[in-house]
Enzyme design. Structure first.
Site, PDB file in Angstrom:
ATOM      1  N   HIS A 230       0.842  -1.185   0.000  1.00 15.64           N
ATOM      2  CA  HIS A 230       0.000   0.000   0.000  1.00 15.64           C
ATOM      3  C   HIS A 230       0.879   1.237   0.000  1.00 15.64           C
ATOM      4  O   HIS A 230       2.086   1.163   0.248  1.00 15.64           O
ATOM      5  CB  HIS A 230      -0.906   0.008   1.241  1.00 15.64           C
ATOM      6  CG  HIS A 230      -0.141   0.144   2.533  1.00 15.64           C
ATOM      7  ND1 HIS A 230       0.573  -0.903   3.085  1.00 15.64           N
ATOM      8  CD2 HIS A 230       0.055   1.208   3.364  1.00 15.64           C
ATOM      9  CE1 HIS A 230       1.149  -0.496   4.198  1.00 15.64           C
ATOM     10  NE2 HIS A 230       0.866   0.777   4.390  1.00 15.64           N
ATOM     11  N   HIS A 286       4.871   0.093  -0.198  1.00 16.01           N
ATOM     12  CA  HIS A 286       5.614  -0.697   0.784  1.00 16.01           C
ATOM     13  C   HIS A 286       4.736  -1.781   1.401  1.00 16.01           C
ATOM     14  O   HIS A 286       3.508  -1.745   1.294  1.00 16.01           O
ATOM     15  CB  HIS A 286       6.217   0.197   1.880  1.00 16.01           C
ATOM     16  CG  HIS A 286       5.210   1.067   2.579  1.00 16.01           C
ATOM     17  ND1 HIS A 286       4.643   2.190   2.003  1.00 16.01           N
ATOM     18  CD2 HIS A 286       4.675   0.997   3.822  1.00 16.01           C
ATOM     19  CE1 HIS A 286       3.808   2.764   2.852  1.00 16.01           C
ATOM     20  NE2 HIS A 286       3.807   2.052   3.960  1.00 16.01           N
ATOM     21  N   ARG A 295       7.980  -8.689  15.720  1.00 16.44           N
ATOM     22  CA  ARG A 295       8.424  -7.358  15.292  1.00 16.44           C
ATOM     23  C   ARG A 295       7.414  -6.330  15.764  1.00 16.44           C
ATOM     24  O   ARG A 295       6.210  -6.498  15.592  1.00 16.44           O
ATOM     25  CB  ARG A 295       8.555  -7.291  13.768  1.00 16.44           C
ATOM     26  CG  ARG A 295       8.968  -5.924  13.221  1.00 16.44           C
ATOM     27  CD  ARG A 295       9.038  -5.967  11.698  1.00 16.44           C
ATOM     28  NE  ARG A 295       9.565  -4.729  11.126  1.00 16.44           N
ATOM     29  CZ  ARG A 295       8.806  -3.702  10.719  1.00 16.44           C
ATOM     30  NH1 ARG A 295       7.481  -3.771  10.839  1.00 16.44           N
ATOM     31  NH2 ARG A 295       9.358  -2.621  10.215  1.00 16.44           N
TER      32      ARG A 295
END
Length: 353
Positions: A230, A286, A295
């Site tokens: 997006h 990205h 993460r």
């Protein structure tokens, strides 16, 4: 029918209980065919290729930022002045939040159509598969939600997030002034820059949001997607993350991993700056891939006020040129956000002149 609609909307908000699964469920399996943006035939990303790293104190920083916006749409920023301790505190508080039991997190579940709280990525309905991700969105103060998460111990979380948002806003506005100057857009035309917004944003104050993200450990990372491809509905987005996973796309080489640089923040150019620059600046596409370790990240989004008219014609360079043509029509920020919510990556094509 209303109940069915409510259940459907809720299903697109509630994340998977990742701790309860030992394999990737079919609902979360992504195949190569799900990736619309594959490397061009015969092309692979150069492992030595990396996004620019720019020191804000560099005497040549203005030129380097302009060049990075044109060629990459993303850069890693050092010398930004955000205290390392504050960045560490945000990381710690984010980890504390997502470590809560599922039932506790669901107490602050984002309502259908709402912008804040716990839930899946906002872009989830546009994709056939679910993402290996859970998020928590803050706009202004986090107090109302934090009180439900930690009834007797919420102040510390709020103080940290308030201070972080304050410093991110100041940093982004510093960057925007640099970028506007390079586009020959007078800051007087953006009178809302540096306006005070304390959680009660209006149509004349910048639209800001802090998105906290968790990408849990994945039993089979090659079959899952952390966050699908997006572009950001912002002027500028600043991301902090200590673990790799972010990838950006370039037409000439495909997906490139953005390796974390100690002490650096990642700056993404969003859709609004792409329009203001008449397409000259890249609104970087990205995504986030997952791995076997968890993460965390924090993304601060900064956009124009909802009634601001976003137009390439704000640039005096374009207005003074007899040959230059605006590639996009004028659009208010509110209209663009509404279009993006319906069309996602097709939105800009609908605005082309």
């Amino acid at each position: 029918m209303g109940a069915l609609t409510a259940d459907f909307s809720r299903n697109h908000i509630v994340p998977l209980d990742f701790a309860s699964v030992q394999t990737v469920p079919e609902s979360h399996v992504w195949s190569e065919s799900d990736d619309e943006y594959r490397c061009p035939s015969g092309s692979t990303a150069d492992p030595c290729l990396s996004v620019p790293i720019i020191d804000l104190w560099d005497p040549n920083a203005t030129h380097l930022i302009f060049e990075a916006c044109e060629k990459w749409g993303v850069f890693q920023l050092t010398g930004h002045g955000i205290p390392a301790k504050l960045i560490e505190e945000v990381e710690d508080k984010t980890q504390r939040l997502f470590s809560l039991p599922v039932d506790q997190k669901l107490k602050v579940l984002r309502s259908p159509g709402a912008g804040t709280g716990y839930g899946r990525a906002m872009i989830s309905p546009f994709f056939p598969k679910h993402m290996w991700h859970e998020g928590f969105t803050i706009m202004g103060s986090a107090a109302d939600h934090a009180k439900h998460l930690w009834p007797h111990d919420y102040e510390e979380f709020c103080v940290t997030m308030d201070e972080y948002q304050k410093q991110m806003k100041a940093l982004i506005e510093q960057l925007i002034h640099i970028i506007l100057k390079s586009l020959n857009i007078r800051s007087q035309k953006l009178s809302w820059l540096k306006s005070q917004c304390s959680g009660h944003c209006t149509s004349t104050t910048p639209g800001t949001a802090l998105q906290l993200n968790s990408y849990p450990p994945c039993p089979n990372p090659n079959r899952a997607m952390g966050l699908a491809q997006h572009t950001d509905t912002s002027l500028v987005t600043i991301l902090q993350a200590q673990t790799s996973g972010l990838q950006i796309f370039r037409d000439d080489v495909g997906w490139i991993s953005v390796q974390p640089v100690r002490g650096a923040l990642t700056v993404n150019i969003g859709d609004f700056l792409h329009i203001l620059s008449n397409g000259r600046f890249v609104n970087v596409l990205h995504r986030v891939v997952v791995n076997s370790i968890q993460r965390f990240s924090a993304a601060y989004f900064y956009g124009p006020p909802s009634d601001f008219l976003v137009s390439p014609l704000l640039s005096e360079t374009l207005c003074d040129s007899e040959e230059a043509v605006a590639r996009y029509r004028c659009v208010t920020a509110k209209e663009f956000i509404g279009m993006k919510a319906k069309h996602l990556d097709r939105t800009l094509s609908l605005l082309k002149t």
